[in-house]
Design a protein around this motif. Structure first.
Motif, PDB file in Angstrom:
ATOM      1  N   ASP B  63      54.193  27.884 -37.526  1.00  0.00           N
ATOM      2  CA  ASP B  63      53.066  28.505 -38.200  1.00  0.00           C
ATOM      3  C   ASP B  63      51.882  28.442 -37.234  1.00  0.00           C
ATOM      4  O   ASP B  63      51.260  27.389 -37.066  1.00  0.00           O
ATOM      5  CB  ASP B  63      52.774  27.746 -39.496  1.00  0.00           C
ATOM      6  CG  ASP B  63      51.588  28.328 -40.248  1.00  0.00           C
ATOM      7  OD1 ASP B  63      50.985  29.300 -39.732  1.00  0.00           O
ATOM      8  OD2 ASP B  63      51.273  27.817 -41.332  1.00  0.00           O
ATOM      9  N   MET B  64      51.588  29.582 -36.592  1.00  0.00           N
ATOM     10  CA  MET B  64      50.584  29.548 -35.531  1.00  0.00           C
ATOM     11  C   MET B  64      49.193  29.181 -36.048  1.00  0.00           C
ATOM     12  O   MET B  64      48.393  28.604 -35.325  1.00  0.00           O
ATOM     13  CB  MET B  64      50.536  30.896 -34.790  1.00  0.00           C
ATOM     14  CG  MET B  64      51.746  31.158 -33.924  1.00  0.00           C
ATOM     15  SD  MET B  64      52.305  29.738 -32.959  1.00  0.00           S
ATOM     16  CE  MET B  64      51.064  29.670 -31.699  1.00  0.00           C
ATOM     17  N   ASN B  65      48.909  29.523 -37.329  1.00  0.00           N
ATOM     18  CA  ASN B  65      47.610  29.139 -37.883  1.00  0.00           C
ATOM     19  C   ASN B  65      47.470  27.619 -37.926  1.00  0.00           C
ATOM     20  O   ASN B  65      46.406  27.065 -37.661  1.00  0.00           O
ATOM     21  CB  ASN B  65      47.443  29.705 -39.296  1.00  0.00           C
ATOM     22  CG  ASN B  65      47.302  31.209 -39.269  1.00  0.00           C
ATOM     23  OD1 ASN B  65      46.803  31.762 -38.298  1.00  0.00           O
ATOM     24  ND2 ASN B  65      47.760  31.863 -40.318  1.00  0.00           N
ATOM     25  N   PHE B  66      48.591  26.973 -38.253  1.00  0.00           N
ATOM     26  CA  PHE B  66      48.578  25.514 -38.326  1.00  0.00           C
ATOM     27  C   PHE B  66      48.397  24.912 -36.929  1.00  0.00           C
ATOM     28  O   PHE B  66      47.635  23.964 -36.749  1.00  0.00           O
ATOM     29  CB  PHE B  66      49.887  25.018 -38.956  1.00  0.00           C
ATOM     30  CG  PHE B  66      49.873  23.573 -39.323  1.00  0.00           C
ATOM     31  CD1 PHE B  66      49.118  23.131 -40.399  1.00  0.00           C
ATOM     32  CD2 PHE B  66      50.606  22.648 -38.603  1.00  0.00           C
ATOM     33  CE1 PHE B  66      49.100  21.790 -40.745  1.00  0.00           C
ATOM     34  CE2 PHE B  66      50.590  21.299 -38.951  1.00  0.00           C
ATOM     35  CZ  PHE B  66      49.835  20.876 -40.026  1.00  0.00           C
ATOM     36  N   PHE B  72      42.084  23.058 -32.901  1.00  0.00           N
ATOM     37  CA  PHE B  72      40.695  22.948 -33.338  1.00  0.00           C
ATOM     38  C   PHE B  72      40.328  21.489 -33.612  1.00  0.00           C
ATOM     39  O   PHE B  72      39.276  21.002 -33.198  1.00  0.00           O
ATOM     40  CB  PHE B  72      40.503  23.819 -34.594  1.00  0.00           C
ATOM     41  CG  PHE B  72      39.201  23.611 -35.301  1.00  0.00           C
ATOM     42  CD1 PHE B  72      38.038  24.170 -34.807  1.00  0.00           C
ATOM     43  CD2 PHE B  72      39.151  22.850 -36.461  1.00  0.00           C
ATOM     44  CE1 PHE B  72      36.832  23.970 -35.467  1.00  0.00           C
ATOM     45  CE2 PHE B  72      37.949  22.648 -37.121  1.00  0.00           C
ATOM     46  CZ  PHE B  72      36.797  23.206 -36.619  1.00  0.00           C
ATOM     47  N   THR B  73      41.230  20.786 -34.304  1.00  0.00           N
ATOM     48  CA  THR B  73      40.993  19.382 -34.647  1.00  0.00           C
ATOM     49  C   THR B  73      40.785  18.534 -33.400  1.00  0.00           C
ATOM     50  O   THR B  73      39.842  17.747 -33.301  1.00  0.00           O
ATOM     51  CB  THR B  73      42.195  18.835 -35.448  1.00  0.00           C
ATOM     52  OG1 THR B  73      42.432  19.698 -36.539  1.00  0.00           O
ATOM     53  CG2 THR B  73      41.934  17.442 -35.950  1.00  0.00           C
ATOM     54  N   LEU B  74      41.688  18.714 -32.425  1.00  0.00           N
ATOM     55  CA  LEU B  74      41.620  17.871 -31.234  1.00  0.00           C
ATOM     56  C   LEU B  74      40.377  18.178 -30.399  1.00  0.00           C
ATOM     57  O   LEU B  74      39.725  17.269 -29.876  1.00  0.00           O
ATOM     58  CB  LEU B  74      42.896  18.047 -30.399  1.00  0.00           C
ATOM     59  CG  LEU B  74      43.287  16.829 -29.570  1.00  0.00           C
ATOM     60  CD1 LEU B  74      43.430  15.595 -30.448  1.00  0.00           C
ATOM     61  CD2 LEU B  74      44.581  17.068 -28.826  1.00  0.00           C
ATOM     62  N   GLY B 107      41.081  12.105 -35.064  1.00  0.00           N
ATOM     63  CA  GLY B 107      42.293  11.844 -34.293  1.00  0.00           C
ATOM     64  C   GLY B 107      43.463  11.501 -35.196  1.00  0.00           C
ATOM     65  O   GLY B 107      44.594  11.959 -34.984  1.00  0.00           O
ATOM     66  N   THR B 108      43.192  10.717 -36.238  1.00  0.00           N
ATOM     67  CA  THR B 108      44.241  10.364 -37.193  1.00  0.00           C
ATOM     68  C   THR B 108      44.702  11.611 -37.944  1.00  0.00           C
ATOM     69  O   THR B 108      45.901  11.776 -38.217  1.00  0.00           O
ATOM     70  CB  THR B 108      43.726   9.308 -38.186  1.00  0.00           C
ATOM     71  OG1 THR B 108      43.068   8.276 -37.450  1.00  0.00           O
ATOM     72  CG2 THR B 108      44.869   8.700 -38.982  1.00  0.00           C
ATOM     73  N   ALA B 109      43.756  12.492 -38.258  1.00  0.00           N
ATOM     74  CA  ALA B 109      44.120  13.742 -38.925  1.00  0.00           C
ATOM     75  C   ALA B 109      45.066  14.552 -38.037  1.00  0.00           C
ATOM     76  O   ALA B 109      46.051  15.126 -38.518  1.00  0.00           O
ATOM     77  CB  ALA B 109      42.865  14.561 -39.235  1.00  0.00           C
ATOM     78  N   PHE B 110      44.786  14.560 -36.737  1.00  0.00           N
ATOM     79  CA  PHE B 110      45.668  15.277 -35.815  1.00  0.00           C
ATOM     80  C   PHE B 110      47.070  14.678 -35.859  1.00  0.00           C
ATOM     81  O   PHE B 110      48.068  15.407 -35.906  1.00  0.00           O
ATOM     82  CB  PHE B 110      45.115  15.209 -34.384  1.00  0.00           C
ATOM     83  CG  PHE B 110      45.994  15.882 -33.382  1.00  0.00           C
ATOM     84  CD1 PHE B 110      45.901  17.246 -33.167  1.00  0.00           C
ATOM     85  CD2 PHE B 110      46.931  15.158 -32.663  1.00  0.00           C
ATOM     86  CE1 PHE B 110      46.728  17.872 -32.263  1.00  0.00           C
ATOM     87  CE2 PHE B 110      47.767  15.783 -31.755  1.00  0.00           C
ATOM     88  CZ  PHE B 110      47.654  17.145 -31.548  1.00  0.00           C
ATOM     89  N   LEU B 111      47.154  13.344 -35.853  1.00  0.00           N
ATOM     90  CA  LEU B 111      48.460  12.685 -35.906  1.00  0.00           C
ATOM     91  C   LEU B 111      49.196  13.059 -37.189  1.00  0.00           C
ATOM     92  O   LEU B 111      50.404  13.307 -37.179  1.00  0.00           O
ATOM     93  CB  LEU B 111      48.292  11.163 -35.827  1.00  0.00           C
ATOM     94  CG  LEU B 111      48.038  10.591 -34.437  1.00  0.00           C
ATOM     95  CD1 LEU B 111      47.748   9.106 -34.533  1.00  0.00           C
ATOM     96  CD2 LEU B 111      49.231  10.838 -33.529  1.00  0.00           C
ATOM     97  N   GLY B 112      48.469  13.123 -38.293  1.00  0.00           N
ATOM     98  CA  GLY B 112      49.075  13.504 -39.556  1.00  0.00           C
ATOM     99  C   GLY B 112      49.641  14.916 -39.493  1.00  0.00           C
ATOM    100  O   GLY B 112      50.761  15.175 -39.940  1.00  0.00           O
ATOM    101  N   MET B 113      48.877  15.811 -38.882  1.00  0.00           N
ATOM    102  CA  MET B 113      49.351  17.202 -38.762  1.00  0.00           C
ATOM    103  C   MET B 113      50.576  17.278 -37.861  1.00  0.00           C
ATOM    104  O   MET B 113      51.493  18.053 -38.096  1.00  0.00           O
ATOM    105  CB  MET B 113      48.226  18.076 -38.217  1.00  0.00           C
ATOM    106  CG  MET B 113      47.178  18.352 -39.262  1.00  0.00           C
ATOM    107  SD  MET B 113      46.094  19.674 -38.761  1.00  0.00           S
ATOM    108  CE  MET B 113      44.883  18.773 -37.877  1.00  0.00           C
ATOM    109  N   GLN B 114      50.567  16.447 -36.821  1.00  0.00           N
ATOM    110  CA  GLN B 114      51.731  16.370 -35.929  1.00  0.00           C
ATOM    111  C   GLN B 114      52.970  15.948 -36.726  1.00  0.00           C
ATOM    112  O   GLN B 114      54.049  16.502 -36.557  1.00  0.00           O
ATOM    113  CB  GLN B 114      51.433  15.345 -34.832  1.00  0.00           C
ATOM    114  CG  GLN B 114      52.479  15.299 -33.743  1.00  0.00           C
ATOM    115  CD  GLN B 114      52.022  16.074 -32.531  1.00  0.00           C
ATOM    116  OE1 GLN B 114      51.963  17.270 -32.579  1.00  0.00           O
ATOM    117  NE2 GLN B 114      51.687  15.395 -31.476  1.00  0.00           N
TER     118      GLN B 114
END
Lengths: 86, 201
Positions: B63-66, B72-74, B107-114
């Motif tokens: 999902d390219m939007n994701f 964007f987050t990083l 950064g934690t949000a990025f990890l969650g998305m990962q």
């Protein structure tokens, strides 16, 4: 010690905004030259302004740039394209 | 007995890089770590070019939007980190702690998305050894590259957490914040290339 760069908070958010614009351009256009240019420009902005590399002594700038670019160039220009000949 | 010369400060040779050794060590680490990822990216490109079976179209799988949201987050976390370093250099403890905490959260949000990204990918049938879409290297490189990058982010969050906890109301260690910031920006820089080479190219 190293010269303290006199950045304002605003200048970081300007860099952030430019990074976002380049990311959008990469996503929407996505041609190979745009992607390559986009990656290099984004990396340069992050290294120069966020990591303050542009304001360090020249000896450090050259150490970092030559160290990374020389090896990366060998890998990407001389090694990776050989995959097409396999 | 040999003569001992006392060296006057102005006779001493200026340090080559004019930065603290901690910062110099971090730059040394960043150079070598960049070469690690350069090696991965080069071997990824090699494998992709050498693949007999077609390379899967990323935009049909991810999902390219994701992915754009992750980028964007990083980038945003990098900007808040730069602000934290700025605040620390000005000796503003409260603001430093605020920006550090913000960076940790993003950064934690990025990890969650990962993690979400990985579970989707694994749920769709991707494994380290193969995937339903074609060249087996596709999923192998996905797990290896984003896995190594994610590990770097995780380590970065831990470093920032330690820096945050050590920036107590009594003391502020501007140098430590700056060195932690260098590492964090580097992790962002690596993502630029993973995003461009793996997801978009």
């Amino acid at each position: 010690m190293s010269q303290k760069a006199t950045h304002s908070y605003g200048s970081y958010w300007i860099a952030w905004f430019i990074l976002l614009l380049i990311t959008l351009a990469m996503l929407l256009i996505g041609s190979k030259p745009i992607l390559a240019a986009g990656m290099v420009i984004k990396a340069a902005i992050i290294a120069m302004f966020f990591m303050h590399l542009a304001f360090e002594k020249k000896s450090l700038i050259y150490t970092v740039l030559i160290g990374i670019f020389a090896t990366t160039a060998v890998l990407v220009v001389l090694v990776a394209p050989d995959g097409a000949a396999m | 007995m040999t003569e001992v010369h006392a060296v006057a400060p102005d006779e001493m040779e200026a340090p080559i890089f004019l930065i603290s050794w901690q910062k110099l060590m971090m730059w040394g680490f960043i150079i070598t770590d960049a070469l690690l990822f350069a090696g991965y990216l080069a071997s990824y490109m090699f494998t992709r070019l050498a693949s007999d079976v077609g390379w899967p179209a990323q935009s049909e799988i991810f999902d390219m939007n994701f992915i754009a949201l992750m980028t964007f987050t990083l980038i945003t976390s990098s900007a808040t980190m730069a602000c934290a370093v700025k605040a620390a250099s000005e000796g503003d403890r409260k603001l430093t702690r605020r920006y550090l905490l913000l960076t940790i959260l993003i950064g934690t949000a990025f990890l969650g998305m990962q993690a979400i990204e990985w579970s989707h990918f694994i749920g769709d049938g991707a494994r380290l050894t193969g995937n339903p879409w074609g060249a087996s290297g596709f999923s192998a490189y996905f797990f290896m590259m984003t896995g190594f990058h994610g590990t770097h982010v995780l380590i970065g969050v831990v470093i920032l957490l330690i820096t945050f906890l050590r920036t107590t109301p009594e003391r502020l260690i501007a140098d430590k914040v700056e060195v932690a910031g260098l590492y964090w920006h580097f992790v962002d820089l690596v993502w630029v290339f993973i995003f461009g080479c793996f997801y978009l190219l």
